[in-house]
Design a protein around this motif. Structure first.
Motif, mmCIF file in Angstrom:
data_model
loop_
_atom_site.group_PDB
_atom_site.id
_atom_site.type_symbol
_atom_site.label_atom_id
_atom_site.label_comp_id
_atom_site.label_asym_id
_atom_site.label_seq_id
_atom_site.Cartn_x
_atom_site.Cartn_y
_atom_site.Cartn_z
ATOM 1 N N THR A 40 78.362 20.245 -2.500
ATOM 2 C CA THR A 40 78.018 20.838 -3.658
ATOM 3 C C THR A 40 76.895 20.002 -4.342
ATOM 4 O O THR A 40 76.667 19.066 -3.919
ATOM 5 C CB THR A 40 79.572 21.025 -4.502
ATOM 6 N N LEU A 41 76.432 20.369 -5.460
ATOM 7 C CA LEU A 41 75.607 19.697 -6.152
ATOM 8 C C LEU A 41 75.879 18.456 -6.813
ATOM 9 O O LEU A 41 75.139 17.186 -6.505
ATOM 10 C CB LEU A 41 74.946 20.741 -7.339
ATOM 11 N N PRO A 42 76.877 18.071 -7.275
ATOM 12 C CA PRO A 42 77.266 16.809 -7.648
ATOM 13 C C PRO A 42 77.424 15.762 -6.686
ATOM 14 O O PRO A 42 76.974 14.753 -6.811
ATOM 15 C CB PRO A 42 78.775 16.937 -8.560
ATOM 16 N N VAL A 43 77.907 16.168 -5.537
ATOM 17 C CA VAL A 43 78.182 15.408 -4.230
ATOM 18 C C VAL A 43 76.805 15.062 -3.766
ATOM 19 O O VAL A 43 76.388 13.952 -3.234
ATOM 20 C CB VAL A 43 79.058 16.080 -3.424
ATOM 21 N N GLY A 44 76.057 16.130 -3.575
ATOM 22 C CA GLY A 44 74.703 16.008 -2.870
ATOM 23 C C GLY A 44 73.796 15.024 -3.617
ATOM 24 O O GLY A 44 73.032 14.044 -3.194
ATOM 25 N N LEU A 45 73.767 15.078 -5.167
ATOM 26 C CA LEU A 45 72.979 14.465 -5.949
ATOM 27 C C LEU A 45 73.312 12.735 -5.923
ATOM 28 O O LEU A 45 72.598 12.028 -5.963
ATOM 29 C CB LEU A 45 72.777 14.804 -7.297
ATOM 30 N N ALA A 46 74.485 12.805 -5.817
ATOM 31 C CA ALA A 46 74.961 11.258 -5.738
ATOM 32 C C ALA A 46 74.706 10.474 -4.166
ATOM 33 O O ALA A 46 74.356 9.415 -4.104
ATOM 34 C CB ALA A 46 76.728 11.301 -5.660
ATOM 35 N N TRP A 74 87.071 15.879 -5.057
ATOM 36 C CA TRP A 74 87.597 16.768 -4.275
ATOM 37 C C TRP A 74 86.690 17.137 -3.093
ATOM 38 O O TRP A 74 86.844 17.158 -1.984
ATOM 39 C CB TRP A 74 88.546 17.878 -4.558
ATOM 40 N N PRO A 75 85.461 17.950 -3.492
ATOM 41 C CA PRO A 75 84.449 18.146 -2.312
ATOM 42 C C PRO A 75 83.778 16.890 -1.835
ATOM 43 O O PRO A 75 83.353 17.035 -0.681
ATOM 44 C CB PRO A 75 83.267 18.754 -3.432
ATOM 45 N N PHE A 76 83.883 15.865 -2.361
ATOM 46 C CA PHE A 76 83.378 14.471 -1.724
ATOM 47 C C PHE A 76 84.452 14.244 -0.671
ATOM 48 O O PHE A 76 84.082 13.714 0.405
ATOM 49 C CB PHE A 76 83.075 13.422 -2.673
ATOM 50 N N ILE A 77 85.539 14.599 -0.966
ATOM 51 C CA ILE A 77 86.586 13.932 0.058
ATOM 52 C C ILE A 77 86.669 15.049 1.369
ATOM 53 O O ILE A 77 86.895 14.513 2.358
ATOM 54 C CB ILE A 77 88.222 13.964 -0.532
#
Length: 295
Positions: free
Chosen positions: A242-248, A230-233
């Motif tokens: 957020t951290l998971p999206v940014g690290l990806a 959801w944060p990625f979309i």
């Protein structure tokens, strides 16, 4: 033939004794060995990730079965910090996960108490809808939620990340199960003294529900922290990721670097490990007291 002596009775099991495979030393050894194997299977990937994050890229790609193939270094962590706005992403994760946890706990406790003690019309039907919504896959709600955020002009905002995640039917059901076990006599005694429903909820029900509320808070926080889809979309601004999206995005932009990927995974998992270590007793206690472990 000599008379048979009295039969030796097996000692009764102590109340609350752990359930084992049988009596004697061998079953205990077998049970302990099985648990040790399962624990090793769970811990081994994390240990491998931690060791890999402290090595250099050229050492990781060298052949051999030795997990430590070179000198240990912090280069991977330095590169992760240098190539991405990691402090901003960490702040975004802490802010959104914290607010999601706080709002979810407020809404879920109030809803669960209403289902547990309320007598309003349509309570059973609404509870059935709430329980049935647990079976709805979150992926089916992505498009409607995105259109809703777009209609309210909330795309690329913190509230777009937070609001769709504060509705947690599973947490409402867990809290409702716990509230059902609280004796109603305590609430009736408080009402005789003139306490309102809100006062009873705040002063009696919530203090008795600290273990389950703590456990639910940990579950919600972990889910919000790990949420990637959801944060990625809903976000495209780098400063709102957020951290998971940014690290990806760092991994995609700079190619596959195993040491950096493992360092990013360790950094993302460290807060969750700390939270679990602080609240593990309350989590186990809440599962035992609500009976969810055997339901």
């Amino acid at each position: 033939m000599p008379p048979a002596g009295p039969r030796r009775r097996r000692p009764p099991e102590a109340v609350g004794a752990p359930l084992l495979l049988g009596h004697g030393r061998l079953p205990r050894v077998l049970a302990g060995g099985a648990l040790g194997i399962f624990a090793l299977l769970w811990v081994l990937p994390f240990v491998w990730t931690l060791i890999t994050s402290f090595q250099r890229e050229r050492d990781i790609s060298s052949p051999g079965f030795n997990p430590i193939k070179g000198a240990l270094t912090l280069d991977a962590y330095r590169q992760v910090f240098d190539r991405g706005t990691l402090p901003i992403w960490a702040f975004n994760s802490i802010l959104t996960a914290g607010l999601i946890t706080l709002i979810t706990i407020v809404l879920s406790t109030l809803a669960a108490y209403g289902f547990s003690r309320g007598t309003f019309r349509g309570r059973r039907a609404l509870l059935a809808v709430t329980v049935a919504s647990i079976m709805v896959p979150p992926q089916l709600l992505m498009v409607p939620l995105f259109q809703e955020m777009l209609a309210f002009n909330l795309v690329d905002t913190y509230w777009a990340i937070i609001l769709p995640q504060v509705v947690a039917p599973m947490m409402v059901f867990i809290l409702k199960r716990f509230f059902d076990a609280i004796p109603r006599e305590l609430e009736e005694a408080a009402r005789i003294d003139g306490a309102s429903d809100l006062r009873v909820f705040w002063s009696i029900v919530l203090p008795l529900s600290r273990p389950i509320v703590s456990a639910v808070s940990v579950f919600v926080f972990i889910g919000a922290w790990n949420n990637f889809m959801w944060p990625f979309i809903i976000t495209s601004d780098t400063d709102l990721m957020t951290l998971p999206v940014g690290l990806a995005t760092v991994e995609d932009a700079y190619g596959v670097a195993y040491a950096q990927s493992m360092a990013a995974a360790v950094l993302a998992a460290a807060p969750l490990i700390i939270v679990f270590l602080f609240f593990q007793r309350r989590i186990v206690k809440s599962v035992a007291t609500t009976g969810l472990g055997g339901s």
